[in-house]
Design a protein around this motif. Structure first.
Motif, short mmCIF file in Angstrom:
data_model
loop_
_atom_site.label_atom_id
_atom_site.label_comp_id
_atom_site.label_asym_id
_atom_site.label_seq_id
_atom_site.Cartn_x
_atom_site.Cartn_y
_atom_site.Cartn_z
N ARG A 87 0.81 -1.07 -0.01
CA ARG A 87 0.13 -0.03 0.12
C ARG A 87 0.72 1.21 -0.02
N THR A 88 2.09 1.30 0.53
CA THR A 88 2.94 2.27 0.34
C THR A 88 4.22 2.05 0.26
N ASP A 89 5.05 2.89 -0.63
CA ASP A 89 6.61 2.77 -0.58
C ASP A 89 7.29 3.23 0.68
N ALA A 90 6.89 4.11 1.49
CA ALA A 90 7.42 4.79 2.48
C ALA A 90 6.81 5.17 3.77
N LEU A 91 7.14 5.19 4.93
CA LEU A 91 6.10 5.84 5.94
C LEU A 91 6.99 6.90 6.64
N ILE A 92 6.19 7.96 6.97
CA ILE A 92 6.72 9.07 7.90
C ILE A 92 6.03 8.90 9.26
N LEU A 93 6.72 8.73 10.30
CA LEU A 93 6.13 8.97 11.64
C LEU A 93 6.55 10.10 12.29
N VAL A 94 5.37 10.92 12.60
CA VAL A 94 5.57 12.24 13.50
C VAL A 94 5.34 11.81 14.86
N ASP A 95 6.19 12.03 15.68
CA ASP A 95 6.04 11.87 17.18
C ASP A 95 5.33 10.64 17.39
N VAL A 96 5.47 9.53 16.92
CA VAL A 96 4.98 8.13 16.91
C VAL A 96 6.52 7.20 17.15
N THR A 97 6.39 6.51 18.15
CA THR A 97 7.50 5.97 18.61
C THR A 97 7.45 4.47 17.84
N ILE A 98 8.56 3.61 17.47
CA ILE A 98 8.53 2.52 16.94
C ILE A 98 9.73 1.57 17.33
N GLU A 99 9.29 0.29 17.55
CA GLU A 99 10.48 -0.50 18.10
C GLU A 99 11.32 -1.01 17.21
#
Length: 366
Positions: free
Chosen positions: A131-143
């Motif tokens: 569904r997407t080529d890339a993901l931008i996380l804004v103030d969302v933590t990721i493990e």
């Protein structure tokens, strides 16, 4: 650039013009350029005409070759944020969306307000890569294991507000923000200072308020000013929260002479509370915010400016460059298109600065 004894200068061929060049020349944001050139609303006729004139003079055109960065890819970038509301998030979105539009990429925004929402989005069974080529996380933590999973699946990653080593990241020095606010208030003679900060409601926590508090309290301690933790009130990073927090501070037995609100939106709420208590802001009590929201100029709010729109545009530009680079070097379709890179070990840190207006002044109350 090379020059000989006759002062003849040889210039390197110019790089392709980007939307940032047009924005700088026209004196507007990249989001405004994008809206003006696409005929979207919320742009005044005079601004639209100026932007189009600059684009024509510079012979600027969006890059049609970037419509698909690699064969078989989706041509879409997804931005995930904790909330679809609020000036900060909407401004970041506008900056990122403008750059993606310039690159010929589709752009979508989703709310990820809890760890459960985040985990569902990143779960491999949901096939985000389709569904997407890339993901931008804004103030969302990721493990870390989630980062590794995105890399295996060839989904690009960029972050705003936190640093993921090996991937484009943009985050300001929030401790410096707190330090600048403290230095300003201390220089004006204030020693009894309240703080409106705290975490927004919800489990997707982030380090911004803690970092700003560390910088602020460290500066107070260096000036031998006692840090009163009871004067650090949660304002939920919202207008209503700022109003309630300032009301609490004003009802305290020993009212502060100055208040540091960790966002302009909370400062606007604090202004409302001061007005209800018939206090003259900048004379009876000083107030400083963070962001330099457009409305800050209207209410003459002193603030620590951060270039919020640039957060979105800068991280999107870095992400698009990473996607292009990886697409050029990708082999068979099953090979990851983008992964971690040594180029992004350190985050981009946009500059912050004090914008002094009439809401702060020398101490005049006891």
């Amino acid at each position: 650039m090379v020059s000989d004894d006759s002062d003849t200068t040889i210039h390197a061929p110019p790089r392709r013009l980007t939307i940032e060049h047009v924005a700088a020349e026209a004196g507007v944001s990249v989001a405004t350029v994008s809206r003006a050139l696409r005929g979207l609303p919320n742009v005044t006729p005079s601004t639209r005409e100026r932007v189009r004139a600059v684009a024509d003079r510079l012979n600027y055109h969006p890059d049609p070759a970037a419509t698909r960065l690699a064969a078989g890819r989706t041509g879409t970038v997804t931005l995930a944020i904790p909330s679809l509301f609020g000036w900060y998030f909407s401004t970041v979105i506008a900056g990122a969306e403008a750059v993606c539009a310039d690159a010929g990429l589709e752009f979508q925004v989703i709310a990820v307000s809890t760890p459960t929402h985040r985990d569902r989005l990143l779960d491999e069974s949901r096939r985000l890569e389709r569904r997407t080529d890339a993901l931008i996380l804004v103030d969302v933590t990721i493990e870390p294991e989630q980062v590794a999973s995105l890399e295996r699946r060839g989904v690009g990653l960029a972050t705003i507000g936190s640093n993921v080593v090996g991937h484009p990241s943009v985050c300001i020095d929030d401790e410096l923000v707190g330090q600048i606010a403290a230095e300003h208030l201390l220089a004006l003679g204030h020693r009894r200072i309240g703080v409106i900060g705290g975490r927004p409601e919800g489990p997707m926590s982030f380090d911004v308020p803690e970092a700003r508090w560390r910088g602020f309290s460290r500066e107070l301690a260096a000036a031998d000013v006692a840090v009163d933790h009871e004067c650090n009130v949660n304002g939920n990073f919202s207008l209503d929260g700022g109003y309630e927090a300032m009301t609490q501070l004003l009802r305290a037995p020993s009212r502060p002479t100055a208040v540091f609100a960790m966002s302009d939106e909370m400062a606007f709420g604090a202004l409302m509370a001061c007005n209800e208590h018939s206090l003259r802001v900048g004379t009876d009590i000083s107030l400083i915010g963070v962001d330099d929201h457009e409305f800050s100029r209207v209410v003459d709010l002193t603030t620590v400016r951060q270039p919020v729109a640039d957060h979105g545009s800068v991280v999107a530009r870095l992400l698009v460059a990473a996607l292009r680079k990886s697409a050029r070097h990708a082999g068979d379709p099953g090979e990851p298109v983008v992964g971690a890179s040594d180029e992004h070990d350190e985050p981009v840190r946009p500059a912050v600065s004090l914008v002094e207006r009439s809401s702060t002044g020398s101490i005049s109350c006891t």
